[in-house]
Design an enzyme around this catalytic site. Structure first.
Site, PDB file in Angstrom:
ATOM      1  N   ARG A 177       0.862  -1.180   0.000  1.00 37.29           N
ATOM      2  CA  ARG A 177       0.000   0.000   0.000  1.00 37.29           C
ATOM      3  C   ARG A 177       0.896   1.227   0.000  1.00 37.29           C
ATOM      4  O   ARG A 177       1.976   1.230   0.615  1.00 37.29           O
ATOM      5  CB  ARG A 177      -0.909   0.020   1.236  1.00 37.29           C
ATOM      6  CG  ARG A 177      -2.030  -1.010   1.205  1.00 37.29           C
ATOM      7  CD  ARG A 177      -3.093  -0.622   0.180  1.00 37.29           C
ATOM      8  NE  ARG A 177      -4.233  -1.525   0.220  1.00 37.29           N
ATOM      9  CZ  ARG A 177      -4.329  -2.652  -0.473  1.00 37.29           C
ATOM     10  NH1 ARG A 177      -3.307  -3.023  -1.234  1.00 37.29           N
ATOM     11  NH2 ARG A 177      -5.388  -3.408  -0.396  1.00 37.29           N
ATOM     12  N   GLU A 191      -2.077   8.309  -4.675  1.00 36.77           N
ATOM     13  CA  GLU A 191      -2.439   7.738  -5.968  1.00 36.77           C
ATOM     14  C   GLU A 191      -3.876   8.036  -6.401  1.00 36.77           C
ATOM     15  O   GLU A 191      -4.203   7.959  -7.591  1.00 36.77           O
ATOM     16  CB  GLU A 191      -2.227   6.230  -5.965  1.00 36.77           C
ATOM     17  CG  GLU A 191      -3.136   5.479  -5.009  1.00 36.77           C
ATOM     18  CD  GLU A 191      -2.720   4.025  -4.831  1.00 36.77           C
ATOM     19  OE1 GLU A 191      -3.623   3.174  -4.738  1.00 36.77           O
ATOM     20  OE2 GLU A 191      -1.515   3.746  -4.780  1.00 36.77           O
TER      21      GLU A 191
END
Length: 334
Positions: free
Chosen positions: A285, A314
């Site tokens: 992650r 992101e």
């Protein structure tokens, strides 16, 4: 057991789907990669109507084929390219189910609006659920379904590919060849053999990755709060402390879930401890690392390389073609 995981409203004599269903507020069941809950719902006709209206947010073209294959009951599917927000949530009008992607943000306000609209189930097309306010979902009596795992081989092999890309300097090599520069100056690579590899996170992905690195002849150190029974007795691998992995390893791969304990697992202090020659791989992650700190460490040659396919900022970037956009992401203060 998490107090937010409440009992689900399924008859006790219902068959457990694939033996993987956990009868709690947060379902976990085995599905094929992108399939997002239709198959689950078809197993429980008492739980939902025979045919439902389902809104699929953040839908990408590559997903449609798989979603259509899963839709064997001819549910009414509404494909929505935009992410779910307080503005776009109205597109799920009259829907019983909403499907979202990992880049969506199902926060409390969005969930409140969904429950007001009559949505009873959110199916995320991802393994992680950190983009969903699970506490609010439990409070609003919304069921959450996820895909518990992707192919561990696919992700583990990708970790190897990223390692080789750094060790063999593939990116600058391709750029040089494209410019007809065939000099080997500064392009000498390294072998994985005999290197010490630290795998942080030894679930299904970490287990496969450990075996792959072992095949290259590397020394394997493992870190996880829960030890993998398939790895614990391997003569070529041993569990170690986080500090030991940071100090000893030439390659460190992050394959951890994101939670309060693992957020910024690698930041300034950890980077100071790592070898200057070490490389870091993150396919877990984005928020497992502080990207700004890594950026500085790279500039100051505190570590040798960093490869990632996840990024803490992101959302709004990944899965989009921004090649012609003037909006470029910049790390804060860099």
């Amino acid at each position: 057991m998490d107090n937010n995981w409440l009992g689900c409203h399924l008859p006790n004599d219902q068959k457990i789907f694939n033996g993987r269903l956990q009868c709690k507020k947060y379902f976990s069941f085995e599905l094929n990669l992108i399939l997002f809950g239709i198959s689950f719902l078809e197993q429980y006709p008492l739980f939902t109507p025979k045919k439902m209206k389902i809104a699929i947010f953040s839908c990408h073209p590559f997903e449609k084929e798989f979603i259509e294959k899963a839709n064997t009951k001819s549910h009414h599917l509404i494909y929505i390219h935009e992410p779910i927000t307080l503005t776009t949530v109205k597109k799920a009008k009259d829907c019983e189910v909403v499907s979202i992607f990992s880049s969506d943000n199902a926060n409390r306000d969005v969930l409140k609006k969904l429950v007001e609209m009559g949505v009873g189930l959110i199916a995320t097309r991802s393994a992680g659920t950190d983009h969903i306010d699970l506490q609010a979902a439990a409070e609003f009596d919304i069921y959450i379904a996820n895909v518990p795992k992707y192919s561990p081989n696919a992700i583990a092999e990708h970790c190897i590919a990223l390692t080789l890309a750094l060790y063999r300097k593939l990116k600058p090599s391709f750029e040089r060849v494209g410019n007809y520069n065939f000099s080997l100056e500064g392009q000498i690579g390294m072998e994985i053999k005999s290197k010490t590899v630290g795998i942080c996170g030894t679930g299904d992905i970490g287990e496969v990755l450990a075996n792959l690195f072992h095949g290259f002849g590397a020394h394997i150190l493992l870190y996880d709060s829960k030890r993998n029974s398939n790895l614990i007795n391997k003569s070529w691998a041993k569990y170690a402390t986080k500090e030991s992995i940071l100090e000893k390893c030439d390659i460190i791969s992050l394959n951890l879930p994101l939670n309060n304990e693992t957020e910024e697992f690698i930041s300034f202090q950890e980077l100071e401890t790592m070898k200057n020659s070490a490389i870091l791989i993150n396919t877990g992650r984005g928020k497992l690392v502080n990207t700004g700190h890594i950026y500085n460490a790279m500039r100051e040659k505190k570590i040798s390389g960093f490869a990632m396919d996840v990024y803490e900022n992101e959302k709004g970037i990944f899965h989009k073609d921004l090649s012609k956009s003037n909006e470029k992401d910049h790390l804060p203060n860099h």
